[in-house]
Design a protein around this motif. Structure first.
Motif, PDB file in Angstrom:
ATOM      1  N   GLN A   1       2.456   6.795  12.949  1.00  0.00           N
ATOM      2  CA  GLN A   1       1.887   5.937  13.982  1.00  0.00           C
ATOM      3  C   GLN A   1       0.547   5.353  13.541  1.00  0.00           C
ATOM      4  O   GLN A   1       0.273   4.163  13.735  1.00  0.00           O
ATOM      5  N   ALA A   2      -0.296   6.190  12.937  1.00  0.00           N
ATOM      6  CA  ALA A   2      -1.593   5.706  12.467  1.00  0.00           C
ATOM      7  C   ALA A   2      -1.425   4.659  11.373  1.00  0.00           C
ATOM      8  O   ALA A   2      -2.133   3.646  11.343  1.00  0.00           O
ATOM      9  N   ALA A   3      -0.467   4.882  10.482  1.00  0.00           N
ATOM     10  CA  ALA A   3      -0.230   3.920   9.407  1.00  0.00           C
ATOM     11  C   ALA A   3       0.333   2.615   9.952  1.00  0.00           C
ATOM     12  O   ALA A   3      -0.010   1.525   9.478  1.00  0.00           O
ATOM     13  N   ALA A   4       1.201   2.703  10.958  1.00  0.00           N
ATOM     14  CA  ALA A   4       1.757   1.489  11.570  1.00  0.00           C
ATOM     15  C   ALA A   4       0.654   0.640  12.184  1.00  0.00           C
ATOM     16  O   ALA A   4       0.673  -0.600  12.085  1.00  0.00           O
ATOM     17  N   GLU A   5      -0.312   1.290  12.812  1.00  0.00           N
ATOM     18  CA  GLU A   5      -1.428   0.555  13.401  1.00  0.00           C
ATOM     19  C   GLU A   5      -2.338  -0.017  12.316  1.00  0.00           C
ATOM     20  O   GLU A   5      -2.813  -1.147  12.427  1.00  0.00           O
ATOM     21  N   ARG A   6      -2.555   0.760  11.266  1.00  0.00           N
ATOM     22  CA  ARG A   6      -3.430   0.299  10.192  1.00  0.00           C
ATOM     23  C   ARG A   6      -2.878  -0.947   9.525  1.00  0.00           C
ATOM     24  O   ARG A   6      -3.620  -1.896   9.256  1.00  0.00           O
ATOM     25  N   TRP A   7      -1.579  -0.964   9.251  1.00  0.00           N
ATOM     26  CA  TRP A   7      -0.971  -2.085   8.532  1.00  0.00           C
ATOM     27  C   TRP A   7      -0.339  -3.118   9.474  1.00  0.00           C
ATOM     28  O   TRP A   7       0.258  -4.077   9.007  1.00  0.00           O
ATOM     29  N   ASP A   8      -0.464  -2.896  10.774  1.00  0.00           N
ATOM     30  CA  ASP A   8       0.179  -3.787  11.750  1.00  0.00           C
ATOM     31  C   ASP A   8       1.644  -3.979  11.372  1.00  0.00           C
ATOM     32  O   ASP A   8       2.150  -5.108  11.258  1.00  0.00           O
TER      33      ASP A   8
ATOM     34  N   GLY B   1       0.827  -1.198   0.000  1.00  0.00           N
ATOM     35  CA  GLY B   1       0.000   0.000   0.000  1.00  0.00           C
ATOM     36  C   GLY B   1       0.860   1.246   0.000  1.00  0.00           C
ATOM     37  O   GLY B   1       2.018   1.212   0.429  1.00  0.00           O
ATOM     38  N   VAL B   2       0.310   2.328  -0.501  1.00  0.00           N
ATOM     39  CA  VAL B   2       1.000   3.620  -0.551  1.00  0.00           C
ATOM     40  C   VAL B   2       0.042   4.700  -0.073  1.00  0.00           C
ATOM     41  O   VAL B   2      -1.135   4.718  -0.466  1.00  0.00           O
ATOM     42  N   GLN B   3       0.529   5.588   0.780  1.00  0.00           N
ATOM     43  CA  GLN B   3      -0.226   6.756   1.211  1.00  0.00           C
ATOM     44  C   GLN B   3       0.560   8.012   0.855  1.00  0.00           C
ATOM     45  O   GLN B   3       1.793   8.012   0.881  1.00  0.00           O
ATOM     46  N   GLN B   4      -0.189   9.073   0.542  1.00  0.00           N
ATOM     47  CA  GLN B   4       0.427  10.368   0.250  1.00  0.00           C
ATOM     48  C   GLN B   4      -0.099  11.402   1.230  1.00  0.00           C
ATOM     49  O   GLN B   4      -1.234  11.299   1.713  1.00  0.00           O
ATOM     50  N   HIS B   5       0.733  12.387   1.524  1.00  0.00           N
ATOM     51  CA  HIS B   5       0.369  13.361   2.557  1.00  0.00           C
ATOM     52  C   HIS B   5       0.858  14.748   2.161  1.00  0.00           C
ATOM     53  O   HIS B   5       2.016  14.919   1.759  1.00  0.00           O
ATOM     54  N   GLN B   6      -0.028  15.720   2.258  1.00  0.00           N
ATOM     55  CA  GLN B   6       0.357  17.128   2.175  1.00  0.00           C
ATOM     56  C   GLN B   6       0.196  17.718   3.569  1.00  0.00           C
ATOM     57  O   GLN B   6      -0.853  17.589   4.200  1.00  0.00           O
ATOM     58  N   TYR B   7       1.248  18.364   4.061  1.00  0.00           N
ATOM     59  CA  TYR B   7       1.215  18.883   5.423  1.00  0.00           C
ATOM     60  C   TYR B   7       0.178  20.000   5.554  1.00  0.00           C
ATOM     61  O   TYR B   7      -0.017  20.812   4.649  1.00  0.00           O
ATOM     62  N   VAL B   8      -0.465  20.023   6.703  1.00  0.00           N
ATOM     63  CA  VAL B   8      -1.478  21.038   6.975  1.00  0.00           C
ATOM     64  C   VAL B   8      -0.823  22.371   7.307  1.00  0.00           C
ATOM     65  O   VAL B   8      -1.260  23.439   6.872  1.00  0.00           O
TER      66      VAL B   8
ATOM     67  N   ALA C   1       3.934   0.739   2.503  1.00  0.00           N
ATOM     68  CA  ALA C   1       4.027  -0.492   3.291  1.00  0.00           C
ATOM     69  C   ALA C   1       4.674  -1.545   2.407  1.00  0.00           C
ATOM     70  O   ALA C   1       4.112  -1.933   1.374  1.00  0.00           O
ATOM     71  N   LEU C   2       5.859  -2.003   2.797  1.00  0.00           N
ATOM     72  CA  LEU C   2       6.669  -2.900   1.984  1.00  0.00           C
ATOM     73  C   LEU C   2       6.907  -4.196   2.753  1.00  0.00           C
ATOM     74  O   LEU C   2       7.333  -4.159   3.911  1.00  0.00           O
ATOM     75  N   ARG C   3       6.645  -5.333   2.096  1.00  0.00           N
ATOM     76  CA  ARG C   3       6.814  -6.621   2.759  1.00  0.00           C
ATOM     77  C   ARG C   3       7.948  -7.406   2.097  1.00  0.00           C
ATOM     78  O   ARG C   3       7.983  -7.567   0.878  1.00  0.00           O
ATOM     79  N   ARG C   4       8.848  -7.908   2.925  1.00  0.00           N
ATOM     80  CA  ARG C   4       9.930  -8.763   2.441  1.00  0.00           C
ATOM     81  C   ARG C   4       9.428 -10.194   2.262  1.00  0.00           C
ATOM     82  O   ARG C   4       8.494 -10.611   2.946  1.00  0.00           O
ATOM     83  N   PRO C   5      10.034 -10.979   1.357  1.00  0.00           N
ATOM     84  CA  PRO C   5       9.584 -12.365   1.158  1.00  0.00           C
ATOM     85  C   PRO C   5       9.622 -13.156   2.461  1.00  0.00           C
ATOM     86  O   PRO C   5      10.622 -13.153   3.180  1.00  0.00           O
ATOM     87  N   GLY C   6       8.517 -13.806   2.786  1.00  0.00           N
ATOM     88  CA  GLY C   6       8.443 -14.626   3.988  1.00  0.00           C
ATOM     89  C   GLY C   6       8.186 -13.871   5.270  1.00  0.00           C
ATOM     90  O   GLY C   6       8.038 -14.486   6.330  1.00  0.00           O
ATOM     91  N   ALA C   7       8.138 -12.537   5.219  1.00  0.00           N
ATOM     92  CA  ALA C   7       7.934 -11.747   6.436  1.00  0.00           C
ATOM     93  C   ALA C   7       6.465 -11.790   6.854  1.00  0.00           C
ATOM     94  O   ALA C   7       5.554 -11.792   6.019  1.00  0.00           O
ATOM     95  N   ALA C   8       6.242 -11.803   8.147  1.00  0.00           N
ATOM     96  CA  ALA C   8       4.876 -11.843   8.659  1.00  0.00           C
ATOM     97  C   ALA C   8       4.186 -10.496   8.554  1.00  0.00           C
ATOM     98  O   ALA C   8       2.969 -10.424   8.399  1.00  0.00           O
TER      99      ALA C   8
END
Length: 279
Positions: A160-167, A91-98, A119-126
């Motif tokens: 932090q929000a993205a880390a929680e969203r993608w675990d 997944g990819v998110q984009q952000h413009q600062y407020v 969000a980048l996953r390595r082969p075999g990574a959980a």
């Protein structure tokens, strides 16, 4: 600027940029992630990086200063490349600062700065790893620093929000912060850097070297010479940092400083060898 105009010709700089990205790595183990800021020829760079096995994403600034340059067709922004053989993009998110600067003052809704998060996953990574790239307000003033502090707060909350969203297993943030870690060579008290590393994020260079590099940008503009540390690799506690790339020795920097015939940018490349045990 003291740089010879011929050394700024785009195709010459483009080839040096690609050479600099890869020359520090063995051919068999190129970097898994490459992040760039102030990119104004993304399509050309993407074509070259794709031929080397990378996928890419780009986010331009909403009002790029390039529009008011000698080539107003250009627009600059942030770019992020991931090596396809090593990482799957989930997944990819984009952000413009407020928060940003308007007429030299900090304002809500005044930002021209952007960020990309993948969000980048390595082969075999959980779990995936989050990797972000961003460029914060550039004005070197107390108001500019206030703007950067606000943007650092936005960035950390977003990560932090993205880390929680993608675990996510871990987070890596690659910044041209435009903020110094200490006040030895700026006219205001640095606050953005302490804000960035005051939470979960830590500096990869600090972890390996015990301090940030002596400088990451060195340039001469008119009668002024600027030699500062403004760029960082920040990581969450789950990341182990093994090695980092140092700036060139001062004696190897051209009299004109950067950019020049031997170096394509006014900022040096940062690189870090990182690992995540549970990623």
């Amino acid at each position: 600027m003291h740089t010879p105009p011929e050394a700024l010709e785009w195709t010459y700089r483009r080839d040096l940029i690609i050479e600099e990205v890869f020359r520090h790595f063995p051919a068999a183990t190129p970097p898994d992630v490459v992040a760039m800021q102030e990119v104004d020829h993304y399509d050309e760079l993407l074509e070259i990086m794709a031929s080397r096995g990378y996928a890419g994403t780009f986010l331009k600034k909403p009002d790029s200063p390039c529009r008011r340059s000698l080539d107003p067709s250009l627009e600059d922004g942030c770019a992020l490349f991931g090596r396809r053989a090593a990482l799957t993009v989930e997944g990819v998110q984009q952000h413009q600062y407020v928060t940003g600067l308007q007429n030299g003052r900090v304002a809500i809704g005044g930002s021209n700065q952007v960020a990309i998060l993948a969000a980048l996953r390595r082969p075999g990574a959980a779990k995936p790893i989050l990797v972000g790239v961003t460029h914060l307000s550039a004005e070197k003033s107390s108001e500019g620093e206030r703007s950067r502090v606000a943007q650092v707060g936005e960035l950390c909350a977003w990560l932090q929000a993205a880390a929680e969203r993608w675990d996510a297993a871990a987070t890596v943030a690659l910044l041209d912060m435009n903020g110094a870690p200490r006040s030895t060579n700026c006219k205001y008290e640095p606050a953005a850097y302490p804000a960035a590393i005051g939470g979960r994020l830590r500096s990869a260079y600090q972890l390996v070297l015990g301090a940030e590099p002596a400088w990451t940008t060195w340039k001469r503009r008119g009668g002024e010479e600027l030699k500062m540390t403004l760029d960082y690799v920040l990581v969450s506690p789950e990341v182990t940092c093994h090695r980092v790339l140092l700036p060139p020795d001062d004696a190897d920097v051209d009299f004109e400083r950067l950019p020049g015939w031997r170096y394509p940018s006014d900022h040096v490349m940062l690189a870090a060898e990182l690992s995540v045990v549970d990623g």
